[in-house]
Design a protein around this motif. Structure first.
Motif, PDB file in Angstrom:
ATOM      1  N   LEU A   1       0.853  -1.186   0.000  1.00  0.00           N
ATOM      2  CA  LEU A   1       0.000   0.000   0.000  1.00  0.00           C
ATOM      3  C   LEU A   1       0.889   1.237   0.000  1.00  0.00           C
ATOM      4  O   LEU A   1       1.986   1.228   0.563  1.00  0.00           O
ATOM      5  N   PRO A   2       0.430   2.349  -0.618  1.00  0.00           N
ATOM      6  CA  PRO A   2       1.240   3.571  -0.722  1.00  0.00           C
ATOM      7  C   PRO A   2       1.286   4.336   0.607  1.00  0.00           C
ATOM      8  O   PRO A   2       0.280   4.846   1.077  1.00  0.00           O
ATOM      9  N   VAL A   3       2.460   4.409   1.194  1.00  0.00           N
ATOM     10  CA  VAL A   3       2.665   4.999   2.511  1.00  0.00           C
ATOM     11  C   VAL A   3       3.016   6.477   2.392  1.00  0.00           C
ATOM     12  O   VAL A   3       3.932   6.840   1.654  1.00  0.00           O
ATOM     13  N   VAL A   4       2.293   7.327   3.126  1.00  0.00           N
ATOM     14  CA  VAL A   4       2.666   8.734   3.255  1.00  0.00           C
ATOM     15  C   VAL A   4       3.565   8.882   4.475  1.00  0.00           C
ATOM     16  O   VAL A   4       4.644   9.443   4.407  1.00  0.00           O
ATOM     17  N   GLY A   5       3.112   8.388   5.605  1.00  0.00           N
ATOM     18  CA  GLY A   5       3.954   8.460   6.793  1.00  0.00           C
ATOM     19  C   GLY A   5       3.172   8.472   8.083  1.00  0.00           C
ATOM     20  O   GLY A   5       2.000   8.110   8.123  1.00  0.00           O
ATOM     21  N   GLU A   6       3.870   8.921   9.125  1.00  0.00           N
ATOM     22  CA  GLU A   6       3.320   9.016  10.472  1.00  0.00           C
ATOM     23  C   GLU A   6       2.787   7.678  10.974  1.00  0.00           C
ATOM     24  O   GLU A   6       1.783   7.625  11.660  1.00  0.00           O
ATOM     25  N   PHE A   7       3.466   6.588  10.590  1.00  0.00           N
ATOM     26  CA  PHE A   7       3.016   5.290  11.072  1.00  0.00           C
ATOM     27  C   PHE A   7       3.414   5.101  12.520  1.00  0.00           C
ATOM     28  O   PHE A   7       4.455   5.566  12.965  1.00  0.00           O
ATOM     29  N   GLU A   8       2.530   4.450  13.242  1.00  0.00           N
ATOM     30  CA  GLU A   8       2.732   4.131  14.652  1.00  0.00           C
ATOM     31  C   GLU A   8       2.359   2.678  14.863  1.00  0.00           C
ATOM     32  O   GLU A   8       1.530   2.139  14.136  1.00  0.00           O
ATOM     33  N   TYR A   9       2.980   2.082  15.865  1.00  0.00           N
ATOM     34  CA  TYR A   9       2.576   0.735  16.249  1.00  0.00           C
ATOM     35  C   TYR A   9       2.696   0.615  17.759  1.00  0.00           C
ATOM     36  O   TYR A   9       3.490   1.318  18.393  1.00  0.00           O
ATOM     37  N   ASN A  10       1.876  -0.244  18.326  1.00  0.00           N
ATOM     38  CA  ASN A  10       1.916  -0.478  19.761  1.00  0.00           C
ATOM     39  C   ASN A  10       1.566  -1.938  20.008  1.00  0.00           C
ATOM     40  O   ASN A  10       0.420  -2.335  19.856  1.00  0.00           O
ATOM     41  N   PRO A  11       2.569  -2.756  20.375  1.00  0.00           N
ATOM     42  CA  PRO A  11       2.311  -4.162  20.652  1.00  0.00           C
ATOM     43  C   PRO A  11       1.830  -4.425  22.080  1.00  0.00           C
ATOM     44  O   PRO A  11       1.558  -5.567  22.434  1.00  0.00           O
ATOM     45  N   SER A  12       1.712  -3.386  22.882  1.00  0.00           N
ATOM     46  CA  SER A  12       1.367  -3.561  24.297  1.00  0.00           C
ATOM     47  C   SER A  12      -0.007  -4.182  24.485  1.00  0.00           C
ATOM     48  O   SER A  12      -0.913  -3.974  23.682  1.00  0.00           O
ATOM     49  N   SER A  13      -0.153  -4.937  25.566  1.00  0.00           N
ATOM     50  CA  SER A  13      -1.431  -5.588  25.848  1.00  0.00           C
ATOM     51  C   SER A  13      -2.180  -4.945  27.011  1.00  0.00           C
ATOM     52  O   SER A  13      -3.342  -5.262  27.242  1.00  0.00           O
ATOM     53  N   VAL A  14      -1.510  -4.051  27.754  1.00  0.00           N
ATOM     54  CA  VAL A  14      -2.170  -3.363  28.866  1.00  0.00           C
ATOM     55  C   VAL A  14      -1.781  -1.890  28.875  1.00  0.00           C
ATOM     56  O   VAL A  14      -0.730  -1.508  28.372  1.00  0.00           O
ATOM     57  N   SER A  15      -2.648  -1.074  29.452  1.00  0.00           N
ATOM     58  CA  SER A  15      -2.310   0.322  29.732  1.00  0.00           C
ATOM     59  C   SER A  15      -2.459   0.527  31.234  1.00  0.00           C
ATOM     60  O   SER A  15      -3.282  -0.105  31.878  1.00  0.00           O
TER      61      SER A  15
ATOM     62  N   LEU B   1      -4.200   6.674  -3.916  1.00  0.00           N
ATOM     63  CA  LEU B   1      -3.964   6.466  -5.338  1.00  0.00           C
ATOM     64  C   LEU B   1      -5.177   5.792  -5.951  1.00  0.00           C
ATOM     65  O   LEU B   1      -6.017   5.233  -5.241  1.00  0.00           O
ATOM     66  N   GLY B   2      -5.270   5.799  -7.265  1.00  0.00           N
ATOM     67  CA  GLY B   2      -6.433   5.240  -7.946  1.00  0.00           C
ATOM     68  C   GLY B   2      -6.708   3.784  -7.619  1.00  0.00           C
ATOM     69  O   GLY B   2      -7.846   3.339  -7.641  1.00  0.00           O
ATOM     70  N   SER B   3      -5.669   3.027  -7.284  1.00  0.00           N
ATOM     71  CA  SER B   3      -5.837   1.601  -7.018  1.00  0.00           C
ATOM     72  C   SER B   3      -6.279   1.303  -5.584  1.00  0.00           C
ATOM     73  O   SER B   3      -6.618   0.161  -5.268  1.00  0.00           O
ATOM     74  N   LEU B   4      -6.290   2.304  -4.709  1.00  0.00           N
ATOM     75  CA  LEU B   4      -6.644   2.092  -3.303  1.00  0.00           C
ATOM     76  C   LEU B   4      -8.134   2.322  -3.101  1.00  0.00           C
ATOM     77  O   LEU B   4      -8.687   3.314  -3.568  1.00  0.00           O
ATOM     78  N   SER B   5      -8.783   1.416  -2.399  1.00  0.00           N
ATOM     79  CA  SER B   5     -10.220   1.516  -2.145  1.00  0.00           C
ATOM     80  C   SER B   5     -10.480   1.828  -0.681  1.00  0.00           C
ATOM     81  O   SER B   5     -10.098   1.049   0.195  1.00  0.00           O
ATOM     82  N   VAL B   6     -11.127   2.959  -0.422  1.00  0.00           N
ATOM     83  CA  VAL B   6     -11.480   3.318   0.952  1.00  0.00           C
ATOM     84  C   VAL B   6     -12.461   2.290   1.515  1.00  0.00           C
ATOM     85  O   VAL B   6     -12.324   1.849   2.652  1.00  0.00           O
ATOM     86  N   ALA B   7     -13.428   1.878   0.717  1.00  0.00           N
ATOM     87  CA  ALA B   7     -14.379   0.855   1.152  1.00  0.00           C
ATOM     88  C   ALA B   7     -13.656  -0.455   1.436  1.00  0.00           C
ATOM     89  O   ALA B   7     -14.007  -1.190   2.373  1.00  0.00           O
TER      90      ALA B   7
END
Length: 124
Positions: free
Chosen positions: A21-35, A64-70
């Motif tokens: 998928l076409p990445v712009v940025g500001e990706f985040e990830y959180n593998p945590s299981s508790v807060s 991009l044209g190939s990406l579907s929001v739905a």
């Protein structure tokens, strides 16, 4: 070949069920299981409150044209793979999209967030 051992950030590559998928940025990830949050009373700190949380991967895509929001909205059992510039590989298994995936026409972006069950997101 360029020496990239000191690179810590800058590029990222995203695939969902093997489709890039076409990445712009500001990706985040959180593998945590508790807060946790501190349990503070008027007489001092009593300890902490711990609640389960859904691990997640989120960021901004280019519309991009190939990406579907739905199509993004319909994701309910996908594998999300995020490759980072520092060599880390983030994998989310059995993930589903949450929140709103709205396309912004001025800059052609879509914010997307996937969540999963505890242990769904790993980092290698």
């Amino acid at each position: 070949m360029a020496d990239t051992k000191n690179r810590v950030a800058g590029t990222a590559y995203l695939a969902v069920d093997g489709q890039n998928l076409p990445v712009v940025g500001e990706f985040e990830y959180n593998p945590s299981s508790v807060s946790r949050e501190s349990a503070v009373g008027q007489d001092g700190v009593h300890g902490y409150i711990e609640k389960p949380m859904a691990p997640h991967i989120s960021g901004t895509l280019r519309d991009l044209g190939s990406l579907s929001v739905a199509g993004l909205n319909a994701m309910t059992n996908v594998t999300v793979t995020l490759e980072l510039a520092n060599g880390k590989l983030i994998v989310g298994r059995n993930m589903w999209t949450v929140e709103d995936q709205t396309a912004k026409t001025q800059d052609g972006t879509i914010e997307v967030k996937w969540e999963g069950l505890q242990g769904a997101v790993t980092e290698n």
